[in-house]
Scaffold this motif. Sequence first.
Motif, PDB file in Angstrom:
ATOM      1  N   THR A  35       6.216   2.530  -5.865  1.00 38.95           N
ATOM      2  CA  THR A  35       5.139   1.628  -5.475  1.00 38.95           C
ATOM      3  C   THR A  35       5.622   0.185  -5.465  1.00 38.95           C
ATOM      4  O   THR A  35       5.338  -0.576  -4.540  1.00 38.95           O
ATOM      5  CB  THR A  35       3.942   1.776  -6.432  1.00 38.95           C
ATOM      6  OG1 THR A  35       3.450   3.123  -6.367  1.00 38.95           O
ATOM      7  CG2 THR A  35       2.820   0.813  -6.066  1.00 38.95           C
ATOM      8  N   MET A 108      -4.554   0.092  -5.578  1.00 37.21           N
ATOM      9  CA  MET A 108      -3.789   1.294  -5.293  1.00 37.21           C
ATOM     10  C   MET A 108      -4.483   2.543  -5.836  1.00 37.21           C
ATOM     11  O   MET A 108      -4.699   2.664  -7.043  1.00 37.21           O
ATOM     12  CB  MET A 108      -2.389   1.181  -5.910  1.00 37.21           C
ATOM     13  CG  MET A 108      -1.600  -0.035  -5.458  1.00 37.21           C
ATOM     14  SD  MET A 108      -1.216   0.068  -3.687  1.00 37.21           S
ATOM     15  CE  MET A 108       0.101  -1.134  -3.567  1.00 37.21           C
ATOM     16  N   TYR A 200      -0.803   2.984   3.260  1.00 38.92           N
ATOM     17  CA  TYR A 200      -0.760   1.597   2.840  1.00 38.92           C
ATOM     18  C   TYR A 200      -1.354   0.737   3.952  1.00 38.92           C
ATOM     19  O   TYR A 200      -1.101   0.970   5.136  1.00 38.92           O
ATOM     20  CB  TYR A 200       0.683   1.126   2.638  1.00 38.92           C
ATOM     21  CG  TYR A 200       1.346   1.572   1.362  1.00 38.92           C
ATOM     22  CD1 TYR A 200       0.872   1.154   0.118  1.00 38.92           C
ATOM     23  CD2 TYR A 200       2.487   2.363   1.400  1.00 38.92           C
ATOM     24  CE1 TYR A 200       1.500   1.538  -1.048  1.00 38.92           C
ATOM     25  CE2 TYR A 200       3.133   2.747   0.238  1.00 38.92           C
ATOM     26  CZ  TYR A 200       2.636   2.338  -0.984  1.00 38.92           C
ATOM     27  OH  TYR A 200       3.267   2.709  -2.140  1.00 38.92           O
TER      28      TYR A 200
END
Length: 222
Positions: A35, A108, A200
Amino acid sequence: MEYEEEYFAGNEGSTDYTEDKPYTWEHRKAYIQATLRDIKAMCVGPDTVLDVGCATGLLVRELERSGCNAYGIDISRWATSRAESNVLRADAARLPFADKAFDLVLCMDVLEHMHPSMLHRVVSEITRTARREVMIRVPCVPEDLVSTLTEEHLAMYTGDTTHKCIRAPWFWKNLFLRPGWRLLSMTNAVDLHLIPMSWYMVFRRIECRHDGRDNVKHAWYG
């Protein structure tokens, strides 16, 4: 659903966490590091970062180690009480920070846990506190599944029965495309091997140009 010890220990909800692989650095290290690499590759190097829905703050800690002034918030008493870094217990719908307080605001694997009626308020808070960019990661499904499966079946399809809002990618894109913001990039999170595929998305304030780097393809390293 309360996201407390039982959830992070793998005893309810998520198939990402099991009794053999609870939410610990040992079991989340590769995921957190991947990440961090993706953030560095997709965003302009921030000095200040907020991670909304940070759990125990593992990503916050790694951002700090990379040179950022990083903070996190989470609704879970259990998770925030075990955080090592700058983590507060707070509601994403009422962030305790000033307007444009952070260069980058992250969210996230969090938005899918929220009831659809909460999303506009949460997105308003995320964009309010971001000075330059917002980056989200969210599991998505094809539109035909959204229109044919119940919310319960969509949650099971994504591997976490606590998911309350599973949608197609365009839904999340449009949710953040509010006045003053534009979509900078949108890509599958392929390196994380998530099934179904997570996406994303990076959004930037229109007023921020950064010397022509409107298509961010460069990494920053702390």
